[in-house]
Write a protein that holds these residues in place. Structure first.
Motif, PDB file in Angstrom:
ATOM      1  N   ASN A  76      -1.807  -9.247  -2.777  1.00  0.00           N
ATOM      2  CA  ASN A  76      -2.560  -8.109  -3.309  1.00  0.00           C
ATOM      3  C   ASN A  76      -2.221  -6.797  -2.622  1.00  0.00           C
ATOM      4  OD1 ASN A  76      -4.027  -9.709  -5.151  1.00  0.00           O
ATOM      5  ND2 ASN A  76      -5.440 -10.363  -3.519  1.00  0.00           N
ATOM      6  N   SER A  77      -1.502  -6.870  -1.515  1.00  0.00           N
ATOM      7  CA  SER A  77      -1.196  -5.671  -0.732  1.00  0.00           C
ATOM      8  C   SER A  77       0.275  -5.292  -0.869  1.00  0.00           C
ATOM      9  CB  SER A  77      -1.525  -5.912   0.746  1.00  0.00           C
ATOM     10  OG  SER A  77      -1.009  -4.881   1.549  1.00  0.00           O
ATOM     11  N   LYS A  78       0.526  -4.051  -1.269  1.00  0.00           N
ATOM     12  CA  LYS A  78       1.905  -3.567  -1.364  1.00  0.00           C
ATOM     13  C   LYS A  78       2.554  -3.466   0.012  1.00  0.00           C
ATOM     14  CE  LYS A  78       1.507  -0.966  -5.698  1.00  0.00           C
ATOM     15  NZ  LYS A  78       1.643   0.366  -6.332  1.00  0.00           N
TER      16      LYS A  78
END
Length: 314
Positions: free
Chosen positions: A287-289
Motif C-alpha cells: 500500500n506504500s509507494k
C-alpha cells in the motif's frame, strides 16, 4: 580536490541521484520537507553531470599514448553492459532488432539524443574516442587558456547548430561538454586544494547552484539561444555537490556509497530497464509507494551487484 581518493563514493552518490530521479515516488504535499525532497529528486538528473565531470577529471590521469589499447580498455569497461541492456530490451519487445542494432552502434544516439536508450553510455564512449587527442593539447598548452578557448568554440558551434538544424536531441550530451572540459582542467590541481578552501568554495557554489538550478533548471527550464542550455545553469550546483562530497568523503568513509560507486554503471542500466516494470508489479501488493520504491531499489541493487561480480570474473 582529492577526487582520485573519493571517486567511488561520489560516483555512488551520482548513481543514487539518478535512481531517485527516475523512480522515487513524490508526495503531492507542499510542506517544507516534501518540497525539499521534491527539489532534490526532480534535479536528480545532475547525477549524470557528476558522472561526466568525473569522467573528464579522471581521464586526465589516463594512459592514452596507445590509442587503441585505451579505447579497447574503455570499451570493455562500459559497452558490454550496454549491449546486454539492448538485447534485454529486444527480448522484452521494447526495441526492434533493427532499432537495437542502431542503438548499439550509436546511430540512434546521434539522431534521438536523450530519447535514445541509455544514451549516456554511447555519449561517454564518444568522449573516450576523442579525449586522447584533446589530452595532447592539454599537456602542451596552458590549461586554463585551452579551457577558455574550448568553451568559446563550443558556444559558437552550438549557436550555429541551433540555426542550421531543427533536431536538437543530441544537445542533452553536447550541453554537458563544458562540465567535462571543466573536469579536465581542474584535474591538474588534484591534491593542491586546502580543506578549508574546498569547504568554503563548496558551500558558496552549492548555495549559488541551488538558486540557479531552482530558477533555471527545476520547474521551468532555461531557454536562451541554445536548446537544453539549462544544463549550463546547473554547473555551480554540480560543482558544489562534488566539492562538498570530496571534503566529507576525505574525512568520513561511506561504505554504502563506495559500494554503489563500484556498480554505478549497472545501477544506471538496470533501473532504466527494470525499475518501472518492477515498481508496477510491487505496487499491486503493497500500500506504500515508498515501501515499493525500497523493494524495487533493493532488487535492482542485488541484480546490479550480481551482474557486476559476474562481469569482473569473465
Amino acid at each position: 580536490m582529492e577526487l582520485k581518493k573519493t571517486k567511488q563514493p561520489i560516483m555512488g552518490l551520482a548513481a543514487l541521484l539518478i535512481v531517485f530521479f527516475h523512480l522515487f515516488p513524490l508526495s503531492r504535499s507542499n510542506d517544507t520537507i516534501n518540497s525539499v525532497i521534491r527539489y532534490i529528486v526532480m534535479t536528480g538528473y545532475v547525477g549524470v553531470d557528476i558522472f561526466f565531470f568525473m569522467a573528464g577529471y579522471m581521464a586526465y590521469f589516463s594512459k592514452t599514448d596507445d590509442y587503441f589499447q585505451y579505447i579497447k580498455r574503455k570499451f570493455k569497461n562500459v559497452y558490454p553492459i550496454f549491449i546486454v541492456s539492448c538485447i534485454l530490451f529486444i527480448i522484452m519487445g521494447k526495441l526492434s532488432i533493427t532499432k537495437g542494432l542502431f542503438t548499439v552502434i550509436g546511430v540512434d544516439f546521434i539522431i534521438n539524443g536523450g530519447g535514445s536508450l541509455l544514451w549516456f553510455i554511447p555519449g561517454i564512449m564518444v568522449f573516450y574516442l576523442v579525449i586522447p587527442f584533446y589530452l595532447k593539447l592539454v599537456r602542451k598548452v596552458n590549461n586554463a587558456s585551452l579551457f577558455g578557448l574550448s568553451i568559446v568554440v563550443w558556444a559558437i558551434t552550438m549557436v550555429l547548430l541551433e540555426s542550421v538544424t531543427d533536431n536538437h536531441s543530441i544537445n542533452i550530451f553536447l550541453c554537458r561538454l563544458p562540465i567535462i572540459l571543466l573536469g579536465l582542467m581542474l584535474a591538474k590541481y588534484e591534491g593542491r586544494w586546502k580543506t578549508n578552501y574546498k569547504l568554503v568554495s563548496a558551500l558558496l557554489l552549492l548555495g549559488l547552484g541551488v538558486f540557479f538550478t531552482f530558477k533555471f533548471a527545476y520547474m521551468v527550464k532555461l531557454k536562451f539561444l541554445i536548446s537544453e542550455v539549462f544544463y549550463i545553469a546547473v554547473i555551480p550546483y554540480v560543482m558544489g555537490i562534488i566539492m562538498l562530497a570530496d571534503v566529507i568523503f576525505t574525512k568520513i568513509k561511506s561504505y554504502l556509497l563506495n559500494s554503489l560507486g563500484k556498480i554505478s554503471l549497472e545501477l544506471y542500466c538496470f533501473q532504466m530497464i527494470f525499475g518501472s516494470l518492477i515498481f508496477g508489479v510491487v505496487i499491486r501488493y503493497v500500500n506504500s509507494k515508498i515501501l515499493a520504491f525500497g523493494i524495487v531499489f533493493t532488487v535492482i541493487l542485488i541484480l546490479s551487484y550480481l551482474i557486476s561480480t559476474g562481469r569482473k570474473r569473465i
